[in-house]
Design a protein around this motif. Structure first.
Motif, mmCIF file in Angstrom:
data_model
loop_
_atom_site.group_PDB
_atom_site.id
_atom_site.type_symbol
_atom_site.label_atom_id
_atom_site.label_comp_id
_atom_site.label_asym_id
_atom_site.label_seq_id
_atom_site.Cartn_x
_atom_site.Cartn_y
_atom_site.Cartn_z
ATOM 1 N N UNK A 1 0.842 -1.195 0.000
ATOM 2 C CA UNK A 1 0.000 0.000 0.000
ATOM 3 C C UNK A 1 0.877 1.244 0.000
ATOM 4 N N UNK A 2 0.504 2.191 -0.851
ATOM 5 C CA UNK A 2 1.265 3.422 -0.984
ATOM 6 C C UNK A 2 0.864 4.418 0.104
ATOM 7 N N UNK A 3 1.482 5.607 0.092
ATOM 8 C CA UNK A 3 1.225 6.618 1.119
ATOM 9 C C UNK A 3 0.324 7.733 0.619
ATOM 10 N N UNK A 4 0.200 8.771 1.471
ATOM 11 C CA UNK A 4 -0.638 9.915 1.124
ATOM 12 C C UNK A 4 -0.103 11.148 1.839
ATOM 13 N N UNK A 5 0.146 12.206 1.068
ATOM 14 C CA UNK A 5 0.754 13.404 1.641
ATOM 15 C C UNK A 5 -0.171 14.108 2.629
ATOM 16 N N UNK A 6 -1.407 14.397 2.233
ATOM 17 C CA UNK A 6 -2.312 15.153 3.103
ATOM 18 C C UNK A 6 -2.668 14.368 4.367
ATOM 19 N N UNK A 7 -2.695 13.041 4.264
ATOM 20 C CA UNK A 7 -2.966 12.217 5.437
ATOM 21 C C UNK A 7 -1.711 11.990 6.274
ATOM 22 N N UNK A 8 -0.573 12.523 5.805
ATOM 23 C CA UNK A 8 0.710 12.355 6.490
ATOM 24 C C UNK A 8 0.986 10.872 6.746
ATOM 25 N N UNK A 9 0.781 10.076 5.683
ATOM 26 C CA UNK A 9 0.952 8.638 5.791
ATOM 27 C C UNK A 9 2.010 8.183 4.795
ATOM 28 N N UNK A 10 3.034 7.490 5.307
ATOM 29 C CA UNK A 10 4.068 6.964 4.439
ATOM 30 C C UNK A 10 3.590 5.671 3.770
ATOM 31 N N UNK B 1 3.972 1.697 2.770
ATOM 32 C CA UNK B 1 4.459 0.565 3.554
ATOM 33 C C UNK B 1 5.931 0.310 3.238
ATOM 34 N N UNK B 2 6.663 -0.101 4.259
ATOM 35 C CA UNK B 2 8.111 -0.256 4.136
ATOM 36 C C UNK B 2 8.462 -1.471 3.287
ATOM 37 N N UNK B 3 9.428 -1.275 2.388
ATOM 38 C CA UNK B 3 9.865 -2.341 1.486
ATOM 39 C C UNK B 3 11.366 -2.519 1.625
ATOM 40 N N UNK B 4 11.799 -3.784 1.706
ATOM 41 C CA UNK B 4 13.222 -4.119 1.816
ATOM 42 C C UNK B 4 13.651 -4.896 0.579
ATOM 43 N N UNK B 5 14.814 -4.531 0.027
ATOM 44 C CA UNK B 5 15.423 -5.284 -1.070
ATOM 45 C C UNK B 5 16.750 -5.876 -0.590
ATOM 46 N N UNK B 6 16.949 -7.149 -0.918
ATOM 47 C CA UNK B 6 18.221 -7.788 -0.608
ATOM 48 C C UNK B 6 19.298 -7.227 -1.524
ATOM 49 N N UNK B 7 20.468 -6.957 -0.932
ATOM 50 C CA UNK B 7 21.551 -6.311 -1.659
ATOM 51 C C UNK B 7 22.026 -7.143 -2.860
ATOM 52 N N UNK B 8 22.085 -8.454 -2.674
ATOM 53 C CA UNK B 8 22.649 -9.319 -3.707
ATOM 54 C C UNK B 8 21.553 -9.880 -4.624
#
Length: 563
Positions: free
Chosen positions: A501-510, A512-519
């Motif tokens: 789920x994406x964020x929203x500026x006016x709702x001050x909501x980031x 959802x956090x996503x992690x990518x493996x380096x390799x």
């Protein structure tokens, strides 16, 4: 004798001189690798009490301007862009200011790499002309970096902005006004530095500004922001994550595409599977029977209806607080007919589901007319699932190695919304040996919280039939994967809906956090690979590039040694 020897020596000397002459040629000297040098500027660079409306920059050689519309960053932005001349090769640049400058303000003209020498194209990297309309040059600075909230690598040419937070400040300022200060990452950086700043309180925002107007347009732009204002001076290295907002639902006038189908274009949030909008098609006061499906790869719905002779129809779409009604004329057009396509016909992989797409939506399935047998003509058990919204029929069955299967759909096995059935269909499928695939085990360490989505993606970022959802486990097994290069993506699914789920500026909501493996994981056939992944180590494009270069160098060294 001496005379003959002298002749022979002279001939040999001339021959050697001629041979040497043939080996070389006049090259015109060393290649110019030096950037142009600013000889003078009027008014002088770093002037104070600036009142001029034209700036002249003079260089030590002929220069040319390249991509100033992208490379030149003026901070604070001017409402009317300056006129920069000439556009051809010259030893000087004229900058004509067409705006009223703000009082007691430091201005910076950063040319990026747009100034280069005319002959070799050597750029004068990040050249800045700076002046102040007040009595001193502001000298504070702010550093940071950007990343994408979902993609592995961030966009280039991202604008980073500061808006002054005072008693007139409103969150809507980013939609309407120019920022107080601005910089740009240009085409090769993920870091930024805002310079010549005045002490104060500011909102920090990053935009992938497609309209290049220094204003946030949610329909086209990505945005990153900090929830709380920052104060300057500040030695923190800030990180901004760019995301594309999900727009509120908005439908547009239906388009008739055939004698039994409408397209309903829309923009915004429309998760039809989980939260269906109500769509009603009417002929006068009579509600017509319909089926709603997704138009492939477009933000449009398909509204299927039974053919009828009528001049016009009306359609109403409603969801939550949104309600819209359309009335439109109907023409006599050719009707869509049943057409069935199999996505696999030949090799089928162990992780695949046999998938059939239909041109019109199906409503009836007669399993007694669907036969699946192996190469020994032995019946194989299977299960079916029909996704009406995507118009896809999925068939699952246990696949044995190096086996052949034959699907037969007898007439009447599949019937669509218009009571049309299939003719006889036959598909031959073959599996490969288990040794032609690889197995991958992921052991995740330092997971911040649950639940999480774990996905394997290809180089395009597409999920390749390999994902898992976990509320507590940290070990994931992906068996019988095709040999390929995979990337591991982990999504912290904070709202537990099993999608990002994406964020929203006016709702001050980031987002959802996503992690990518380096390799990147290069999985080969007949491999059992175990990978331990520490989620406390964030992905770094710079480190990934170094690792890739190290791999290439090692491969070159291996080939050289083997040779």
């Amino acid at each position: 004798m001496l005379k003959n020897s002298l002749k022979y020596f002279t001939f040999l000397l001339v021959f050697l001189i001629m041979s040497c002459a043939k080996r070389g040629s006049i090259t015109g000297g060393l290649k110019d690798t030096l950037a142009p040098i600013l000889k003078s500027s009027t008014p002088k660079n770093f002037s104070t009490d600036f009142k001029a409306d034209e700036i002249i920059l003079t260089f030590d050689e002929y220069i040319k301007l390249k991509n100033t519309n992208k490379q030149l960053i003026v901070s604070p932005p001017l409402k009317n862009p300056p006129i920069i001349e000439p556009t051809n090769a010259s030893k000087f640049i004229s900058i004509k200011i067409k705006d009223t400058l703000q009082p007691n303000t430091t201005y910076s003209f950063n040319f990026g790499q747009s100034i280069a020498d005319n002959n070799e194209g050597n750029p004068l990297n990040q050249f800045k002309y700076i002046f102040s309309t007040g009595s001193y040059i502001d000298s504070l600075a702010l550093n940071g970096r950007i990343k994408d909230s979902y993609e592995k690598n961030a966009d280039n040419f991202v604008s980073v902005m500061l808006y002054e937070v005072n008693d007139k400040f409103k969150d809507s300022v980013i939609y309407k006004e120019n920022p107080r200060y601005i910089t740009n990452t240009l085409d090769s950086l993920t870091t930024f530095r805002l310079e010549n700043l005045k002490a104060g309180k500011y909102l920090l925002v990053a935009l992938k500004d497609k309209g290049s107007n220094n204003k946030f347009n949610p329909k086209d732009d990505k945005i990153g922001f900090l929830k709380q204002p920052i104060t300057i001076p500040n030695d923190t290295v800030f990180e901004l994550e760019l995301f594309k907002e999900q727009l509120p639902l908005k439908a547009f006038k239906p388009i008739q595409t055939s004698g039994n189908r409408l397209l309903l274009p829309y923009e915004g949030k429309l998760n039809f599977k989980d939260s269906k909008p109500k769509i009603v098609l009417k002929n006068g006061n009579d509600i017509l029977e319909t089926i709603i499906t997704q138009f492939p790869k477009k933000d449009s719905l398909q509204v299927w209806y039974k053919p009828l002779k009528v001049d016009s129809l009306s359609l109403e779409i409603s969801k939550d607080n949104y309600d819209k009604k359309f009335t439109f004329r109907i023409k006599n057009q050719k009707k869509d007919s049943l057409n069935i396509t199999a996505l696999q016909n030949g090799i089928i992989h162990f992780r695949d589901r046999f998938t059939m797409e239909t041109a019109t939506p199906l409503v009836k399935f007669d399993k007694s007319k669907i036969k699946l047998v192996n190469k020994d003509s032995t019946a194989v058990a299977y299960t079916t699932e029909y996704d009406e919204f995507e118009q896809r029929l999925y068939i699952d069955f246990k696949k044995e190695p190096s086996e052949k299967y034959n699907f037969t759909f007898l007439p009447g096995a599949l019937t669509d919304f218009y009571e049309k059935s299939n003719d006889t269909l036959s598909y031959k499928l073959t599996t490969r040996e288990v040794e032609e695939y690889g197995n991958l085990t992921l052991n995740l360490q330092n997971v911040k919280r649950f639940p999480i989505l774990v996905e394997l993606t290809n180089k395009k970022g597409d999920v390749v039939m390999a994902s898992d959802y976990s509320e507590n486990q940290t070990k994931f097994d992906f068996f019988l994967l095709e040999p390929s290069v995979y990337t591991v993506r982990v999504i912290y699914d904070d709202n537990k809906n099993k999608v990002y789920d994406t964020g929203n500026y006016l709702e001050k909501r980031y987002a959802e956090e996503v992690f990518y493996y380096q390799e990147e994981i290069d999985l080969h056939a007949n491999w059992d690979k175990v990978e331990s992944i520490d989620l406390s180590i964030p992905y770094s494009p710079e480190l990934a590039k170094k690792n890739e270069e190290a791999k290439l160098n090692a491969e070159k060294k291996r080939k050289k040694t083997a040779f």
